[in-house]
Enzyme design. Sequence first.
Site, PDB file in Angstrom:
ATOM      1  N   THR A 212       0.869  -1.175   0.000  1.00  0.00           N
ATOM      2  CA  THR A 212       0.000   0.000   0.000  1.00  0.00           C
ATOM      3  C   THR A 212       0.901   1.218   0.000  1.00  0.00           C
ATOM      4  OG1 THR A 212      -1.309  -1.286   1.546  1.00  0.00           O
ATOM      5  CG2 THR A 212      -2.055   0.936   1.092  1.00  0.00           C
TER       6      THR A 212
ATOM      7  N   LYS B  87       1.640   5.401  -1.366  1.00  0.00           N
ATOM      8  CA  LYS B  87       0.913   6.659  -1.420  1.00  0.00           C
ATOM      9  C   LYS B  87       0.146   6.769  -2.738  1.00  0.00           C
ATOM     10  CE  LYS B  87       4.050   9.677  -0.587  1.00  0.00           C
ATOM     11  NZ  LYS B  87       4.730  10.947  -0.690  1.00  0.00           N
ATOM     12  N   GLU B  88       0.742   6.203  -3.774  1.00  0.00           N
ATOM     13  CA  GLU B  88       0.159   6.408  -5.093  1.00  0.00           C
ATOM     14  C   GLU B  88      -0.515   5.171  -5.668  1.00  0.00           C
ATOM     15  OE1 GLU B  88       3.775   7.669  -6.649  1.00  0.00           O
ATOM     16  OE2 GLU B  88       3.604   9.676  -5.828  1.00  0.00           O
ATOM     17  N   SER B  89      -0.232   4.030  -5.067  1.00  0.00           N
ATOM     18  CA  SER B  89      -0.860   2.833  -5.601  1.00  0.00           C
ATOM     19  C   SER B  89      -1.005   1.766  -4.537  1.00  0.00           C
ATOM     20  CB  SER B  89      -0.018   2.283  -6.754  1.00  0.00           C
ATOM     21  OG  SER B  89       1.158   1.712  -6.243  1.00  0.00           O
TER      22      SER B  89
ATOM     23  N   VAL C 201      -1.059  -2.488  -4.434  1.00  0.00           N
ATOM     24  CA  VAL C 201      -0.787  -3.641  -5.286  1.00  0.00           C
ATOM     25  C   VAL C 201      -1.345  -4.900  -4.624  1.00  0.00           C
ATOM     26  CG1 VAL C 201       1.004  -4.992  -6.453  1.00  0.00           C
ATOM     27  CG2 VAL C 201       1.297  -2.519  -6.171  1.00  0.00           C
TER      28      VAL C 201
ATOM     29  N   ASP D  39      12.654   6.809 -11.503  1.00  0.00           N
ATOM     30  CA  ASP D  39      12.500   6.509 -10.066  1.00  0.00           C
ATOM     31  C   ASP D  39      13.274   5.234  -9.768  1.00  0.00           C
ATOM     32  OD1 ASP D  39      11.708   6.747  -7.436  1.00  0.00           O
ATOM     33  OD2 ASP D  39       9.694   5.937  -7.749  1.00  0.00           O
TER      34      ASP D  39
HETATM   35  P1  ADP Z   1       4.590   2.295  -5.902  1.00  0.00           P
HETATM   36  O1  ADP Z   1       4.362   3.451  -6.838  1.00  0.00           O
HETATM   37  O2  ADP Z   1       3.577   2.202  -4.843  1.00  0.00           O
HETATM   38  O3  ADP Z   1       6.008   2.243  -5.403  1.00  0.00           O
HETATM   39  P2  ADP Z   1       5.252  -0.186  -7.242  1.00  0.00           P
HETATM   40  O4  ADP Z   1       4.970  -0.497  -8.664  1.00  0.00           O
HETATM   41  O5  ADP Z   1       6.677   0.063  -6.885  1.00  0.00           O
HETATM   42  O6  ADP Z   1       4.312   1.016  -6.818  1.00  0.00           O
HETATM   43  O7  ADP Z   1       4.706  -1.375  -6.368  1.00  0.00           O
HETATM   44  C1  ADP Z   1       4.781  -1.379  -4.974  1.00  0.00           C
HETATM   45  C2  ADP Z   1       5.299  -2.693  -4.462  1.00  0.00           C
HETATM   46  O8  ADP Z   1       4.462  -3.737  -4.886  1.00  0.00           O
HETATM   47  C3  ADP Z   1       6.660  -3.042  -5.001  1.00  0.00           C
HETATM   48  O9  ADP Z   1       7.666  -2.526  -4.188  1.00  0.00           O
HETATM   49  C4  ADP Z   1       6.662  -4.536  -4.987  1.00  0.00           C
HETATM   50  O10 ADP Z   1       7.022  -5.019  -3.719  1.00  0.00           O
HETATM   51  C5  ADP Z   1       5.230  -4.875  -5.248  1.00  0.00           C
HETATM   52  N1  ADP Z   1       5.008  -5.144  -6.667  1.00  0.00           N
HETATM   53  C6  ADP Z   1       4.616  -4.285  -7.636  1.00  0.00           C
HETATM   54  N2  ADP Z   1       4.507  -4.890  -8.816  1.00  0.00           N
HETATM   55  C7  ADP Z   1       4.814  -6.178  -8.608  1.00  0.00           C
HETATM   56  C8  ADP Z   1       4.880  -7.337  -9.452  1.00  0.00           C
HETATM   57  N3  ADP Z   1       4.593  -7.280 -10.738  1.00  0.00           N
HETATM   58  N4  ADP Z   1       5.229  -8.498  -8.888  1.00  0.00           N
HETATM   59  C9  ADP Z   1       5.520  -8.570  -7.578  1.00  0.00           C
HETATM   60  N5  ADP Z   1       5.475  -7.546  -6.756  1.00  0.00           N
HETATM   61  C10 ADP Z   1       5.131  -6.350  -7.239  1.00  0.00           C
END
Ligand code: ADP
Length: 559
Positions: free
Chosen positions: A305, A307-309, A311, A448
């Site tokens: 979780t 700030k911007e997304s 997952v 980033d």
């Molecule tokens: P944010 O903008 O919130 O940093 P991220 O794309 O970095 O978004 O995703 C947040 C976290 O979710 C990542 O640090 C990772 O741990 C997990 N995550 C995101 N995409 C994946 C993926 N395709 N497979 C596994 N873990 C993922």
Amino acid sequence: MGSLTAADGKGQRGEPGRFGRGSVAARSRAPPLLLLRRRPPLHAQMDSVGVAAAPDAGPGPAWQSKCPWGAPNTASISCSLAEVMSEQLAKELQLEEENAAFPEVVAVAEGPFITGENIDTSSDLMLAQMLQMEFDREYDAQLRREERKINGDSKVSISFENYRKVHPYDSDSSEDEVDWQDTRHDPYRADKPTTTPRKGFIGKGKDITTKHDEVVCGRKNTARMENFAPEFQVGDGIGMDLKLSNQVFNALKQHAYSEERRSARLHEKKEHSTAEKAVDPKTRLLLYKMVNAGMLETITGCISTGKESVVFHAYGGNASEDKVIPPECAIKVFKTTLNEFKNRDKYIKDDYRFKDRFSKLNPRKIIRMWAEKEMHNLTRMQNAGIPCPEVVILKKHVLVMSFIGQDQIPAPKLKDVTLNSEDMKKAYYQVLNMMQQLYKECNLVHADLSEYNMLWHDGKVWLIDVSQSVEPTHPHGLEFLFRDCRNVSQFFQKGGVAEALNERELFNAVSSLNITADNEVDFQAEIEALEKMNEDHVQNHGKKLSMFSSDGDPPIYDE
Ligand code: ADP
Ligand code: MN
């Protein structure tokens, strides 16, 4: 348990709380709300009102025997016109009818309520609970109205969800079996008869009043309702001269306690369910649709979780024939408030790919654009063979991609994993390589890049989080690249990779711009000069450079 629960509060695959397709099946198996009865044939209906003939009425006139509905009943009403018109008869008939329809009414009105003996309160509990439920629903409806009034169509909304009385799953579904079993007694076991020992009294002689005196006791009971949990709605009966019988009072008390526990449990359950907390109803619907379409099998829970997304992890389904859905998926739900949207707008506003669209868009569409950007950027990277998540589908602000990790456990970020020196060195060269590929083959700068957005999986580094990635000719593209280089170079130098280039060397290795400044300040100044040169070019020629040229060469134009 951190998972999205299906609307009926339980999955159908032996995995309680899972947001799976089972819930839909359960719904379709549920009994219909309306039991439709076949209408009786018309002549039978006519029989019942005594107009058509009874079969034993004997032969009628010739026209009657041809009548397709059978012979009319001439014998059923045997009275004169005067009798039919008589008011007395009408009253008698009506009384008879009423008695047949509501036989208990009279009995109850004259019975135990008045005598005070053997008070039958068996239905009071149910009535009280029904009233309570009605109270709660009205209360919730009022909450929703207030919520709507406060929020209007503002972007940032306030939710009174936690103050609701009736859990949303209860309000539209009676399948909440767990709560039924937990809070009420076993529906299959008969209630033990309650006996009240006859002792305790006040007063003297003929003024003696036992604690069973209904008036005194009833008033006391009413007053004691005040001791129920504050959020338990007892109505305004406390101020009135209301007398509650012991049985009703006890049942209400029991109900109040169980409501309290149930409410606490529901709130607790919700608190722990990140998925519920993290997404708004519209997003939840989108996710449900993906599951219902069979594209996803189950959404198991939240991985991150930010700030911007947010997952989520999900198991892939197999609905789509033309596309193989990965066995495990990551679902990135983009969310943003006005603040973050402001922080990020420097990335997208100046990105020529989105420039024309930017000014006309509302914030919700801009959020979708982030998701769209991530999708396009991942596709470019995928095409170049850079290890990164593979795009499965994009729906509005929800991006589904392949999961990097296994069995619901996401691959660790580079910052969280301890690599031996050999792997560390291998990772470094791989990252250097990927940065070059990203720049040259994908025409992208990550913007980033750091140990937070690189995952270690299958013995190699995977790049993620590319929604903010821009092309190198973005007005700040080279500054973003320099920042990426600083992060990468610092991480690997600290990690003991002796071969790791410093940030300026890395920048030149990636961009082939051969900036010669030997200190950071001058280096940065040259970067900004290059960016300005590009901007001037855009101003003068109305078109951008496709690439920054290497030192001294004339710029390459994009035709
Ligand atoms: P944010 O903008 O919130 O940093 P991220 O794309 O970095 O978004 O995703 C947040 C976290 O979710 C990542 O640090 C990772 O741990 C997990 N995550 C995101 N995409 C994946 C993926 N395709 N497979 C596994 N873990 C993922
Ligand atoms: Mn990230």
